[in-house]
Design a protein around this motif. Structure first.
Motif, short mmCIF file in Angstrom:
data_model
loop_
_atom_site.label_atom_id
_atom_site.label_comp_id
_atom_site.label_asym_id
_atom_site.label_seq_id
_atom_site.Cartn_x
_atom_site.Cartn_y
_atom_site.Cartn_z
N HIS A 1 -1.57 -3.05 -14.64
CA HIS A 1 -0.65 -2.42 -13.72
C HIS A 1 0.52 -2.04 -14.54
O HIS A 1 1.27 -2.31 -15.17
CB HIS A 1 -0.51 -3.18 -12.53
N SER B 1 14.65 1.34 3.39
CA SER B 1 13.96 2.53 3.85
C SER B 1 12.66 1.85 4.88
O SER B 1 12.21 2.81 5.86
CB SER B 1 13.36 3.43 2.67
N PRO C 1 10.61 -0.57 7.48
CA PRO C 1 10.88 -1.17 9.05
C PRO C 1 11.85 -2.28 9.09
O PRO C 1 12.10 -2.85 7.92
CB PRO C 1 9.35 -1.59 9.37
N ASN D 1 14.15 2.71 10.43
CA ASN D 1 14.55 1.77 9.54
C ASN D 1 15.92 1.37 9.93
O ASN D 1 16.33 1.45 11.02
CB ASN D 1 14.59 2.65 8.09
N TYR E 1 3.78 -1.27 -7.72
CA TYR E 1 2.66 -1.54 -8.54
C TYR E 1 1.85 -0.36 -8.52
O TYR E 1 1.53 0.09 -7.33
CB TYR E 1 2.12 -2.90 -8.49
N SER F 1 -2.14 0.80 -10.33
CA SER F 1 -3.36 0.73 -11.07
C SER F 1 -3.57 1.57 -12.48
O SER F 1 -3.28 2.81 -12.12
CB SER F 1 -4.33 0.54 -10.53
N ASN G 1 3.86 9.30 6.76
CA ASN G 1 3.24 9.28 7.98
C ASN G 1 3.76 9.50 9.36
O ASN G 1 5.04 9.16 9.55
CB ASN G 1 2.75 7.60 8.07
N THR H 1 7.35 8.49 8.62
CA THR H 1 7.99 7.49 7.82
C THR H 1 7.59 7.78 6.46
O THR H 1 6.57 8.53 6.21
CB THR H 1 7.54 6.22 8.21
N THR H 2 8.42 7.56 5.43
CA THR H 2 8.28 8.13 4.10
C THR H 2 8.16 6.74 3.25
O THR H 2 9.03 5.84 3.28
CB THR H 2 8.89 9.08 3.38
N ALA I 1 -8.57 4.92 -9.70
CA ALA I 1 -7.55 5.17 -10.55
C ALA I 1 -7.72 4.00 -11.91
O ALA I 1 -7.97 4.76 -12.89
CB ALA I 1 -5.96 4.53 -10.25
P1 FAD Z 1 7.05 2.05 0.77
O1 FAD Z 1 8.39 2.50 0.61
O2 FAD Z 1 6.82 0.64 0.10
O3 FAD Z 1 6.52 2.07 2.02
C1 FAD Z 1 5.24 1.57 2.46
C2 FAD Z 1 4.74 2.16 3.78
O4 FAD Z 1 5.66 2.04 4.90
C3 FAD Z 1 4.59 3.69 3.69
O5 FAD Z 1 3.18 3.99 4.14
C4 FAD Z 1 5.87 4.17 4.32
O6 FAD Z 1 5.41 5.42 5.06
C5 FAD Z 1 5.87 3.30 5.52
N1 FAD Z 1 7.27 3.08 6.04
C6 FAD Z 1 8.34 3.58 5.65
N2 FAD Z 1 9.41 3.46 6.35
C7 FAD Z 1 8.90 3.05 7.67
C8 FAD Z 1 9.34 2.39 8.89
N3 FAD Z 1 10.48 2.53 9.00
N4 FAD Z 1 8.53 2.00 9.60
C9 FAD Z 1 7.14 1.76 9.46
N5 FAD Z 1 6.76 2.15 8.32
C10 FAD Z 1 7.43 2.74 7.14
N6 FAD Z 1 -1.04 2.98 -4.61
C11 FAD Z 1 -1.61 4.12 -5.22
O7 FAD Z 1 -1.23 5.17 -4.60
N7 FAD Z 1 -2.52 4.22 -6.37
C12 FAD Z 1 -2.51 2.90 -7.12
O8 FAD Z 1 -3.33 3.13 -8.27
C13 FAD Z 1 -2.27 1.91 -6.70
N8 FAD Z 1 -2.22 0.68 -7.19
C14 FAD Z 1 -1.82 -0.46 -6.81
C15 FAD Z 1 -1.97 -1.73 -7.66
C16 FAD Z 1 -1.58 -2.79 -7.07
C17 FAD Z 1 -1.80 -4.24 -7.92
C18 FAD Z 1 -0.83 -2.82 -5.78
C19 FAD Z 1 0.01 -4.26 -5.50
C20 FAD Z 1 -0.45 -1.61 -4.99
C21 FAD Z 1 -0.97 -0.49 -5.53
N9 FAD Z 1 -0.76 0.66 -4.89
C22 FAD Z 1 -1.34 1.88 -5.37
C23 FAD Z 1 0.19 0.71 -3.56
C24 FAD Z 1 1.59 1.06 -4.22
O9 FAD Z 1 2.09 0.12 -4.92
C25 FAD Z 1 2.65 1.13 -3.21
O10 FAD Z 1 2.22 0.42 -2.20
C26 FAD Z 1 2.53 2.51 -2.37
O11 FAD Z 1 2.61 3.71 -3.31
C27 FAD Z 1 3.52 3.11 -1.34
O12 FAD Z 1 4.88 2.79 -2.10
P2 FAD Z 1 5.97 3.68 -1.58
O13 FAD Z 1 7.45 2.95 -2.35
O14 FAD Z 1 5.73 4.96 -1.45
O15 FAD Z 1 6.19 3.10 -0.21
#
Ligand code: FAD
Length: 678
Positions: free
Chosen positions: A300, A359, A361, A403, A436, A438, A459, A468-469, A538
């Motif tokens: 990862h 950012s 919830p 948030n 993280y 993959s 979303n 929410t991003t 991936a």
């Molecule tokens: P985050 O900031 O972590 O937000 C998570 C979610 O919460 C989002 O959907 C966001 O819209 C929502 N959100 C934000 N604000 C709010 C709010 N106020 N209220 C409610 N909801 C909210 N992902 C991949 O795309 N490809 C991969 O290959 C992949 N591999 C992974 C491997 C592992 C081992 C793990 C643990 C995870 C993997 N993931 C993968 C998932 C990835 O790590 C992330 O979780 C993902 O990209 C979301 O991260 P982010 O920082 O963009 O979202």
């Protein structure tokens, strides 16, 4: 023999390099004038630490993504504030446990140990809890007299739900330690972690009053850190951290390893591409050359994100700090057992952009604890009412997709919360964690570059016009648009892509590699079956690139390769659509690529349906010793795929489903059924 000046200089340089390697920068980290270190008492001896610091209760966490750590800190602070018992919160990896059995007798007035244990992967402890579990399994002896509580963090959609928390409780009880209250089980699968924690904690506090004969008082914030503004420094002073991902980046000019989960490498992003312009899925290639960081196919990549401009600006406004965002602050640790990952001196703006998870919830507990600093009586009453009523909280805060800053401003009708101490903000908001991914490249074919495949998270909040991003995925989207000079598409969020002091200039991201157990069989002749819908494909792109390179290198005995891939439409979100035929050409009949497009027929077709269509072939491959892999969504897909495999085995082997389930379980035990799900 005399040493001349050059020899002496070389000798000094060698000694400095050796010291630097073995101290891993700890020496210069401790220099207060430079950038302050992380604090902590420094001793691994649990009893000595408790005695020296006068702590009478201990909270320990096993955390992978930071959630268990966050709950542990919150718990320790509240426990201390409510019951007046000096409480230490520590990382399980930072201590040895051979004195655990003696704590009660030797630390006068010692009350309670509380464990927060997340379960990772297939029922495994988190990386930082491995040694503790080894102690439980092999060394732990009689713990009579020790009182403990335990909260597990898990996901009920996984087979080994909350295995780590349950194991801690079972073993400690079997060694005669007394479990106070119920074992808490937080469930991410149902999305109720926060409420599970709150109800466990509230009922534990009730039990504690009786079991430990403690008096409870109104919890008031007691600072463990002190934040002061520093008048004689500006954001341009060279020792001031502007959010460099690690203190070492402030004090060093160049990049020096080793690079790991405490010190990321600033990897150049060589290339990016949107694989699905309708849904936005970013393919990114990062350069690891010169980092000495190696990955294995199936590992990862951790990406350390920073917050987007709009969220930073709103948070500063909510706290009344917009005009003071560049003011320099010093963070002093008041408690020797407290750690802070935030370098000091720094600025308000840097803390909010680079270190705090602003950012996502907001939690009900956070609203409950910030009530005491409400800017006016009306806001205080409104916040209190919402913090005490989970239905109201759901409706007014969670369902709005708020948030922290959104929630604060909604509660105060737009007034600033300039009454909140910044120390409280640093202590109460979880610190931003790496995300993280993959790895979607092969260490054999893409040696120094590492590829990731990232779905952009944006979303709609039902009933509103807001989105929410996700922090990290939108950062990659912003980079992709900027790097490819795409002007006609707006990113969902804008970021400071230059980074602190321009360190991310020309598209760089702080990253480190995390080892995983998701690996190809060591014998290339062993057949493999892979199921990876969406971004779950991936690691399988990495596996297939590896197979292609093996064939190009003259490997003749590659076993059969079957990949089940699924997405909505072949014209919409078909990831790496142009690459698969190329791989087929190179691998020939050995490679079978089977697709399921869920929205192209009247009835939705998913990968698990395709598995059943190909049941004979799958059963034959399993007979030949095939390894079976699943990657992607943990909440539903992974379970449906497992059920489909059980059906395949039951139907083809003509055995009852219970027997087939047992056979699939055996595959897992033999490591022939591997999951990389999230
Ligand atoms: P985050 O900031 O972590 O937000 C998570 C979610 O919460 C989002 O959907 C966001 O819209 C929502 N959100 C934000 N604000 C709010 C709010 N106020 N209220 C409610 N909801 C909210 N992902 C991949 O795309 N490809 C991969 O290959 C992949 N591999 C992974 C491997 C592992 C081992 C793990 C643990 C995870 C993997 N993931 C993968 C998932 C990835 O790590 C992330 O979780 C993902 O990209 C979301 O991260 P982010 O920082 O963009 O979202």
């Amino acid at each position: 023999m005399a040493i001349d000046t050059l020899d002496l200089a070389i000798l000094v340089a060698i000694i400095a390099a050796v010291v630097a390697y073995f101290t891993r920068g700890k020496l210069w980290d401790k220099n207060e004038e430079d950038v302050s270190a992380t604090g902590g008492s420094g001793s691994r001896d649990l009893m000595q630490t408790l005695k020296e610091t006068g702590k009478k209760a201990l909270v320990l966490f096993g955390s992978q993504t930071g959630t268990a750590e966050d709950y542990a800190h919150k718990f320790a602070k509240e426990f201390q504030a409510r019951f007046g018992i000096p409480t230490m919160c520590g990382d399980l990896a930072d201590y040895d446990y051979d004195s655990l059995d003696k704590i009660v007798a030797d630390v006068s007035g010692f009350r309670l140990v509380v464990f927060f244990n997340a379960t990772y992967g297939e029922g495994e402890p988190t990386d930082n809890a491995i040694d503790f579990f080894d102690y439980l399994d092999n060394e732990c002896e009689d713990l009579s007299g020790l009182k403990f509580a335990c909260f597990g963090l898990g996901n009920s959609t996984y087979e080994f739900y909350n295995a780590a928390g349950k194991k801690v409780a079972d073993i400690l009880k079997s060694k005669n330690a007394e479990l106070v209250g119920e074992l808490g089980l937080g469930d991410d699968g149902r999305g109720t972690m926060d409420e599970d924690y709150l109800s466990w904690k509230d009922s534990l506090f009730e039990v504690i009053k009786g079991a430990l004969s403690l008096d409870e008082k109104e919890a008031e914030y007691e600072a463990s850190i002190e934040v002061t503004e520093v008048a004689n420094l500006t954001k341009d002073s060279p020792t001031v951290s502007l959010g460099e991902p690690d203190a070492k980046y402030v004090s060093l000019q160049g990049e020096a390893g080793p690079f790991d989960h405490t010190h990321p490498f600033l990897a150049p992003v060589l290339k990016t591409k949107d694989l699905s312009p309708n849904r936005h899925c970013i393919h990114a290639e990062l350069d690891l050359s010169g980092s000495n960081m190696k990955y294995l196919t199936g590992d990862h990549l951790a990406i350390w994100p920073s917050n987007p401009d709009s969220k930073v600006s709103k948070m500063l406004s909510a706290l009344g700090l917009q005009d003071r965002k560049d003011a320099v602050i010093k963070i002093k640790l008041l408690d020797p057992t407290v750690h802070s990952m935030i370098p000091s001196p720094t600025t308000y703006g840097a803390v909010i952009r680079h270190y705090l998870e602003i950012s996502g919830p907001v939690s009900r507990q956070f609203i409950g604890s910030i009530v005491q600093f409400a800017p006016d009586e009306e806001t205080k009453q409104r916040a209190k009412e919402i913090a005490e009523d989970k239905v109201l909280f759901q409706k007014r805060i969670i369902d709005q997709g708020f948030n922290i800053a959104d929630a604060l401003l909604a509660l105060s009708n737009g007034s600033e919360w300039s009454t909140v101490p910044f120390a409280f903000i640093i202590e109460s908001i979880p610190h931003i964690q790496p995300r993280y991914y993959s790895i979607s490249s092969s260490a054999l074919s893409d040696r120094n570059t590492v590829h990731v495949t990232v779905m952009v998270e944006a979303n709609e909040v039902a009933g509103t016009d807001r989105l929410t991003t996700g922090v990290a995925s939108n950062l990659l989207f912003d980079i992709e648009l900027a790097q490819n000079k795409i002007a006609d598409i707006e990113p969902f969020e804008n970021y400071n892509l230059e980074g602190p002091r321009g360190k991310f200039h020309n598209y760089r991201l702080p990253v480190h590699v995390r080892r995983s157990t998701f690996k190809l069989p060591s014998n290339p002749n062993t057949p493999i079956i892979m199921v990876g819908p969406g971004t779950g494909v991936a690691p399988f792109r990495g596996f297939i690139r590896e197979k292609v390179r093996q064939v190009e290198n003259g490997e003749k005995s590659t076993g059969e390769i079957v990949l089940f891939y699924g997405c909505r439409k072949s014209t919409e979100d078909f990831l790496y659509k142009e690459e698969w035929p190329e791989y087929s050409k190179k691998l020939g009949d050995r490679f079978k690529f089977i697709t399921a497009f869920s929205r192209e027929a009247d009835k939705k077709v998913y990968v698990q349906h395709k598995m059943l269509e190909h049941k004979k072939e799958l059963a034959d491959l399993l007979d030949k010793g095939a390894f079976f892999y699943v990657c992607g969504d943990a909440s539903k897909m992974a379970r449906d795929v497992q059920k489909a495999l059980i059906k395949v085995v039951a139907q083809e082997k003509k055995v009852p489903e219970d027997d087939a389930a047992e056979m699939v379980k055996q595959l897992k035990i033999q490591n022939r059924y591997q999951e990389d799900v999230w």
